[in-house]
Write a protein that holds these residues in place. Structure first.
Motif, short mmCIF file in Angstrom:
data_model
loop_
_atom_site.label_atom_id
_atom_site.label_comp_id
_atom_site.label_asym_id
_atom_site.label_seq_id
_atom_site.Cartn_x
_atom_site.Cartn_y
_atom_site.Cartn_z
N GLY A 281 67.22 50.47 58.31
CA GLY A 281 67.77 50.96 57.05
C GLY A 281 67.43 52.39 56.73
O GLY A 281 67.86 52.89 55.68
N SER A 282 66.67 53.08 57.57
CA SER A 282 66.34 54.49 57.34
C SER A 282 67.29 55.39 58.13
O SER A 282 67.89 54.96 59.13
CB SER A 282 64.90 54.78 57.76
N HIS A 283 67.40 56.63 57.70
CA HIS A 283 68.24 57.58 58.43
C HIS A 283 67.64 57.84 59.81
O HIS A 283 66.42 57.86 59.99
CB HIS A 283 68.34 58.90 57.65
N LEU A 284 68.51 58.03 60.76
CA LEU A 284 68.07 58.22 62.15
C LEU A 284 67.14 59.43 62.26
O LEU A 284 66.11 59.37 62.96
CB LEU A 284 69.30 58.41 63.05
N GLN A 285 67.46 60.52 61.58
CA GLN A 285 66.63 61.72 61.67
C GLN A 285 65.23 61.49 61.09
O GLN A 285 64.23 61.96 61.63
CB GLN A 285 67.31 62.88 60.94
N HIS A 290 59.46 60.88 61.91
CA HIS A 290 58.23 60.10 61.71
C HIS A 290 57.55 59.80 63.05
O HIS A 290 56.31 59.79 63.12
CB HIS A 290 58.56 58.81 60.97
N GLU A 291 58.35 59.54 64.07
CA GLU A 291 57.79 59.21 65.39
C GLU A 291 57.63 60.44 66.28
O GLU A 291 57.17 60.33 67.42
CB GLU A 291 58.70 58.19 66.09
N ASN A 292 58.06 61.61 65.76
CA ASN A 292 57.98 62.86 66.53
C ASN A 292 58.71 62.74 67.87
O ASN A 292 58.19 63.05 68.94
CB ASN A 292 56.52 63.25 66.76
N THR A 294 63.14 62.27 69.58
CA THR A 294 64.57 62.38 69.29
C THR A 294 65.30 61.06 69.48
O THR A 294 66.50 60.97 69.20
CB THR A 294 65.22 63.44 70.21
N VAL A 295 64.59 60.05 69.98
CA VAL A 295 65.15 58.70 70.14
C VAL A 295 64.15 57.71 69.54
O VAL A 295 62.97 57.74 69.90
CB VAL A 295 65.41 58.36 71.62
N PRO A 296 64.57 56.82 68.64
CA PRO A 296 63.65 55.86 68.04
C PRO A 296 62.96 55.01 69.10
O PRO A 296 63.58 54.57 70.08
CB PRO A 296 64.55 55.02 67.14
N LEU A 297 61.66 54.79 68.91
CA LEU A 297 60.88 54.01 69.86
C LEU A 297 61.40 52.58 69.98
O LEU A 297 61.39 51.98 71.06
CB LEU A 297 59.42 54.00 69.42
N PHE A 298 61.86 52.01 68.86
CA PHE A 298 62.37 50.64 68.89
C PHE A 298 63.59 50.53 69.78
O PHE A 298 63.77 49.54 70.51
CB PHE A 298 62.72 50.19 67.46
N VAL A 299 64.47 51.54 69.77
CA VAL A 299 65.66 51.54 70.62
C VAL A 299 65.24 51.56 72.10
O VAL A 299 65.78 50.82 72.93
CB VAL A 299 66.57 52.74 70.28
N LYS A 300 64.27 52.39 72.42
CA LYS A 300 63.80 52.47 73.80
C LYS A 300 63.23 51.13 74.27
O LYS A 300 63.52 50.67 75.38
CB LYS A 300 62.73 53.55 73.93
N ARG A 301 62.42 50.48 73.42
CA ARG A 301 61.80 49.21 73.81
C ARG A 301 62.84 48.11 74.00
O ARG A 301 62.73 47.30 74.92
CB ARG A 301 60.78 48.79 72.75
N CYS A 302 63.83 48.07 73.15
CA CYS A 302 64.88 47.05 73.29
C CYS A 302 65.66 47.26 74.59
O CYS A 302 65.96 46.30 75.30
CB CYS A 302 65.83 47.11 72.09
N ILE A 303 66.01 48.51 74.88
CA ILE A 303 66.76 48.81 76.10
C ILE A 303 65.94 48.43 77.33
O ILE A 303 66.47 47.83 78.28
CB ILE A 303 67.16 50.30 76.13
#
Length: 476
Positions: A281-285, A290-292, A294-303
């Motif tokens: 629910g947060s903006h991608l940017q 917050h994670e410093n 350019t790609v959310p960590l959650f997206v990487k882990r799911c992939i």
């Protein structure tokens, strides 16, 4: 045969005080002629306001001079005349100041004698006169208040009746002139009645069982007395409760507005650590900042999890996972708890894919930003395939860095899924149908939803099939 002895019984004289207030006098006359049969006759003298329903039987077993039902103690001026009747929708929302759940029902409503009676059917008023003891639901309009209301119901043409006892009714009709006529008829009836200070109980019914005339008088005098002090206090409390209800709501609203205006900003609460940044629910940017990355960590882990154990699964990304488990995974991610997608509770790969789709679906602004939506649609409409690819490539290069990098890693992953289509049965067209509306959508939906969906699917399908050309680092 000789005649019976004559007996002369004089009529009883009642106390003058009793006569003044309409007491019951009993007179018994006996025949003294040998031609007359031995008989007794009785007559009752009542006040003008009292009506006796049936004569008293002379048989001793049925003879009871102390069992009378006295009804209809109504003055001639108060004869009930039906002023208006018809069907309306009715809802009782308060009983004695206590709020009730609103429940609309169709009622046959009769306005007569300064009151409103509610029946289920139009035939019931006639049947009620034939059935002894039948009492319909009714409203005493003496001292009542009537007003139009839009706050108590979302329906149109609704007015509210509030009685002095704290009862509240809503009446409604979709037909304007019908509800208007009812409003004016009831308002006129209320205006003709005395004010609430002089309102007294109406339509009294007394049942005298095995009591003398003196007991009847005491009963009448008791009913005519003023209500007890505790009853008056209860009535005053209910009236105050009903009258102050609106003021209480206004005060609460005012306090809430002041609280909202004085509340600290979201940034201040985040700096103090009272509110943690959410992933879903947060903006991608914001997530990337917050994670410093350019790609959310959650997206990487799911992939990584899907490529590890889900490439060969039939219907991957098309089959839905258990929603309760997906919501549980969402909660864990938002609470910044340590996430291990290899844990047994996430063993169903469809839960992981469902959570990944939910992440993109809940983005306040989709992966393809709103301001680029029309431009992507114009690009896919181009009839020349090479021009289509070049146009989409230029648009991708213009995207913000988090959007472009996340899009690149996602489509690279989906390309691997499509490469296994012989096993998982997920072609580029199937993936376009699944991810098109999730990644690309207009800011405001219009009547062209079906057309937009077709183009959304085609854009995702084209970017999968032409991935290398679109995401290559070579300049045009």
């Amino acid at each position: 045969m000789q005649g019976l002895p004559a007996s002369d019984t004089s009529s009883e004289k009642l106390n003058p005080t009793h006569q003044n207030i309409g007491a019951v006098q009993m007179r018994i006359k006996n025949a003294n002629s040998h031609h007359d049969r031995h008989s007794q006759s009785k007559s009752m003298i009542l006040s003008e306001t009292v009506k006796v329903k049936e004569p008293i039987s002379r048989h001793r077993r049925n003879h009871s001079q102390h069992n009378l039902i006295l009804t209809d103690i109504i003055s001639p001026k108060e004869q009930t005349v039906v002023e208006k009747e018809g069907y309306l929708l009715k809802a009782k929302i308060a009983d004695g100041g206590k709020k009730l759940r609103k429940n609309w029902s169709t009622s046959w409503i009769v306005l007569a004698g300064g009151k409103i009676e509610f029946y289920k059917e139009s035939k019931q008023p006639a049947l009620a006169n034939l059935k002894a003891g039948y009492k319909p639901e009714w409203v005493d309009l003496c001292g009542a208040n009537i007003e139009w209301t839009t706050e108590k119901s979302s329906r149109k043409n609704v007015f509210q009746i509030t009685t002095i006892s704290g009862n509240e009714f809503l009446l409604q009709s979709d037909i304007d002139f019908i509800i208007l006529d009812w409003f004016h008829a009831i308002k006129n009836a209320i205006d003709r009645l005395p004010k609430e200070q002089s309102c007294t109980p109406r339509n009294l019914e007394f049942k005298l069982q095995r009591s003398s005339s003196s007991e009847l008088l005491s009963s009448l005098s008791t009913e005519s007395k003023e209500p007890k002090s505790e009853h008056r206090k209860s009535l005053i409390f209910r009236l105050n409760y009903s009258a102050s209800d609106t003021n209480d709501r206004n005060r609460v609203k005012s306090r809430l507005k002041k609280f909202i205006n004085r509340r600290p900003s979201l940034k201040t609460l985040q700096e103090k650590g009272l509110i943690k940044d959410q992933v879903f629910g947060s903006h991608l940017q914001l997530v990337c900042e917050h994670e410093n990355s350019t790609v959310p960590l959650f997206v990487k882990r799911c992939i990584e999890a899907v490529e590890k154990r889900g490439l060969d699964v039939d219907g991957i990304y098309r089959v839905s996972g258990n929603l309760a488990t997906i919501q549980k995974l969402r909660f864990v991610v938002n609470q910044e708890e340590k996430l291990n997608l290899d844990d047994s509770q996430w063993e169903d790969i469809h839960v992981v894919t469902g959570a990944l789709k939910m992440f993109f679906r809940e983005l306040p602004e989709p992966l393809f930003p709103y301001c680029f939506f029309e431009q992507f649609l114009e690009a896919i409409k181009n009839p020349d395939s090479n021009t289509r690819v070049k146009s989409i490539r230029r648009l991708v290069q213009k995207l913000p860095r988090p959007n472009r990098d996340t899009m690149k890693i996602l489509f690279e992953h989906l390309k691997k899924i499509a490469a296994k289509e012989s096993v998982n049965l997920m072609t580029t067209q199937s993936l376009g149908i699944v991810f098109g509306p999730t990644l690309l959508r207009p800011e405001k939906e219009t009547g062209n939803m079906a057309v937009h969906m077709l183009y959304q699917n085609q854009i995702v399908e084209l970017m999968l099939s032409e991935y290398n050309k679109i995401f290559s680092s070579e300049e045009d």
